[in-house]
Design a protein around this motif. Structure first.
Motif, PDB file in Angstrom:
ATOM      1  N   ARG A  69       0.833  -1.208   0.000  1.00  6.90           N
ATOM      2  CA  ARG A  69       0.000   0.000   0.000  1.00  6.90           C
ATOM      3  C   ARG A  69       0.863   1.251   0.000  1.00  6.90           C
ATOM      4  O   ARG A  69       0.561   2.231  -0.695  1.00  6.90           O
ATOM      5  CB  ARG A  69      -0.946  -0.011   1.209  1.00  6.90           C
ATOM      6  N   PHE A  70       1.931   1.230   0.771  1.00 13.02           N
ATOM      7  CA  PHE A  70       2.852   2.372   0.779  1.00 13.02           C
ATOM      8  C   PHE A  70       3.499   2.556  -0.590  1.00 13.02           C
ATOM      9  O   PHE A  70       3.675   3.682  -1.065  1.00 13.02           O
ATOM     10  CB  PHE A  70       3.928   2.174   1.841  1.00 13.02           C
ATOM     11  N   ALA A  71       3.873   1.451  -1.233  1.00 14.66           N
ATOM     12  CA  ALA A  71       4.486   1.542  -2.557  1.00 14.66           C
ATOM     13  C   ALA A  71       3.501   2.094  -3.573  1.00 14.66           C
ATOM     14  O   ALA A  71       3.869   2.883  -4.460  1.00 14.66           O
ATOM     15  CB  ALA A  71       4.981   0.161  -2.993  1.00 14.66           C
ATOM     16  N   LEU A 120       1.890   2.439   9.780  1.00 19.63           N
ATOM     17  CA  LEU A 120       3.312   2.605  10.077  1.00 19.63           C
ATOM     18  C   LEU A 120       3.624   2.173  11.509  1.00 19.63           C
ATOM     19  O   LEU A 120       4.660   1.540  11.770  1.00 19.63           O
ATOM     20  CB  LEU A 120       3.713   4.059   9.866  1.00 19.63           C
ATOM     21  N   ASP A 121       2.731   2.486  12.442  1.00 17.04           N
ATOM     22  CA  ASP A 121       2.932   2.057  13.828  1.00 17.04           C
ATOM     23  C   ASP A 121       3.014   0.534  13.930  1.00 17.04           C
ATOM     24  O   ASP A 121       3.795  -0.013  14.721  1.00 17.04           O
ATOM     25  CB  ASP A 121       1.797   2.576  14.713  1.00 17.04           C
ATOM     26  N   LYS A 122       2.207  -0.159  13.136  1.00 18.03           N
ATOM     27  CA  LYS A 122       2.239  -1.626  13.138  1.00 18.03           C
ATOM     28  C   LYS A 122       3.581  -2.142  12.626  1.00 18.03           C
ATOM     29  O   LYS A 122       4.142  -3.106  13.168  1.00 18.03           O
ATOM     30  CB  LYS A 122       1.102  -2.175  12.280  1.00 18.03           C
ATOM     31  N   LEU A 123       4.098  -1.513  11.551  1.00 15.69           N
ATOM     32  CA  LEU A 123       5.394  -1.909  11.020  1.00 15.69           C
ATOM     33  C   LEU A 123       6.503  -1.672  12.036  1.00 15.69           C
ATOM     34  O   LEU A 123       7.383  -2.513  12.232  1.00 15.69           O
ATOM     35  CB  LEU A 123       5.705  -1.139   9.732  1.00 15.69           C
ATOM     36  N   VAL A 124       6.471  -0.514  12.673  1.00 16.22           N
ATOM     37  CA  VAL A 124       7.504  -0.180  13.647  1.00 16.22           C
ATOM     38  C   VAL A 124       7.483  -1.164  14.811  1.00 16.22           C
ATOM     39  O   VAL A 124       8.534  -1.610  15.296  1.00 16.22           O
ATOM     40  CB  VAL A 124       7.317   1.262  14.155  1.00 16.22           C
ATOM     41  N   GLU A 125       6.296  -1.528  15.256  1.00 14.71           N
ATOM     42  CA  GLU A 125       6.186  -2.481  16.356  1.00 14.71           C
ATOM     43  C   GLU A 125       6.752  -3.847  15.954  1.00 14.71           C
ATOM     44  O   GLU A 125       7.406  -4.522  16.766  1.00 14.71           O
ATOM     45  CB  GLU A 125       4.717  -2.626  16.779  1.00 14.71           C
TER      46      GLU A 125
END
Length: 364
Positions: A69-71, A120-125
């Motif tokens: 989704r970010f891409a 993004l918070d999920k990725l960082v976690e």
């Protein structure tokens, strides 16, 4: 690990001297020769990137959806994402790039920003320790000790239940699910994914799985492999799936629609660049694998081998070439030597490439 020992004895230890591509040139070891050339290239052309050994993120893991989704929004560079699985360090790098991009975006509604920040918070976690090793300040974890042995459960116990009406057939495969074949009635799959990293020397990942239906039950290690790394050259030994190609629902050549392959693999984990002015061409990735297929086939113990090369000349431009070859196996009158395999991999004409019967697939 008996299969790995047998694979090494039969195919890596030299069988005999055979003629190579050019006249009067001799190839003594076919896998060591190719792996050696690749190793030399990677070792001298890849930058030193300390503490980068990490296990793979399983295909279809939920973090791939966020990265995709970010891409799609242009927040990260898609280069290098067409050859999967990615490692946890590669995912951490993409997550770090996302932080910078989200902080810079403008002219976007508040709801979308909140949605992106939640993802993004999920990725960082998930990748906070790997991001800390990259020097990214996440405010969620201190920089871990790279010399420490780490053990993790990537996801807790998973239970999957699928009902099937197969009055027309005795079984059918479930699409892109590692060869899971459904039987009539209820089908149950229970799995757990674990991984371990011993300092920055060895990494291990395993996924034990239990299958059950009204006809039979089975428990096995559906995936399990060891990893070693020198600089940015990664060696993997074991059972795992690969996805070669940019397609989301189906790849060009390799995917997890088949059962994971018992294989030996070598690849670089960070793009390397050619020396001098050739550096301007762009970054390169390369991967090679060798596998022996099962005996539960018409031609038993056939060999499957292949390579993939990616070039990134521009941001968000990924040029890839893949080739796999199936040949050999246990059958009367069949012989296979190093020259056959080498020519099958690198000659363009299939009929002239090898004296041994083979099946080739290439994709660009």
């Amino acid at each position: 690990m008996i299969w790995l020992f047998r694979l090494f004895i039969k195919n890596v230890i030299p069988v005999k001297y055979v003629a190579g591509i050019h006249k009067n040139k001799i190839i003594k070891y076919w896998i060591p020769a190719f792996a050696g050339m690749t190793l030399i290239l990677f070792v001298f052309l890849t930058p030193l990137y300390p503490n980068s050994l990490s296990v793979d993120v399983p295909l279809h893991h939920w973090t791939y959806d966020i990265i995709d989704r970010f891409a799609a929004r242009g927040l990260i560079d898609i280069s290098g994402m067409s050859s999967r699985p990615l490692t946890r360090m590669q995912m951490a790098k993409l997550s770090a790039d996302s932080i910078e991009s989200i902080n810079k975006i403008q002219d976007i509604d508040e709801f979308t920003v909140e949605s992106l920040e939640a993802d993004l918070d999920k990725l960082v976690e998930e990748y906070k320790e790997e991001m800390a090793l990259l020097g990214v300040e996440t405010m969620q974890v201190e920089i871990p000790d790279p010399k420490k042995t780490v053990f993790r459960v990537m996801y807790p116990l998973r239970l999957e239940r699928v009902g099937a009406d197969l009055s027309w057939n005795d079984s059918t495969p479930l699409y892109n699910r590692r060869g899971w074949r459904l039987k009539e009635g209820e089908n149950i799959r229970v799995s757990v994914r674990t991984w371990m990293k011993i300092e920055d020397i060895l990494a291990f990942s395993a996924e034990p799985v239990y299958y059950h239906n009204k006809y039979d039950s089975d428990a096995l290690f559906e995936e399990g492999y060891f990893k070693l790394q020198y600089k940015e050259v990664e060696f993997a030994f074991g059972r795992s799936s690969m996805w070669w190609g940019p397609g989301y629902r189906g790849s060009l050549i390799l995917s997890d629609n088949i059962v994971p392959l018992d294989s030996v693999k070598i690849k670089n984990t960070k793009p390397f660049y050619l020396p001098g002015k050739l550096k301007n061409i762009g970054g390169w990735d390369a991967a090679y694998f060798f596998s022996e297929l099962s005996s539960n086939r018409i031609i038993k113990n056939a060999k499957l081998t292949g390579y993939r090369i990616n070039l990134y000349p521009l941001s968000n431009l990924d040029l890839g070439y893949s080739k796999i070859v199936m040949l050999g196996g246990d059958r009367e009158g069949s012989s296979l030597d190093a020259g056959d395999v080498f020519r099958a991999l690198f000659y363009l004409n299939e009929n002239e490439a090898s004296q041994a019967d083979n099946n080739q697939i290439s994709a660009f």
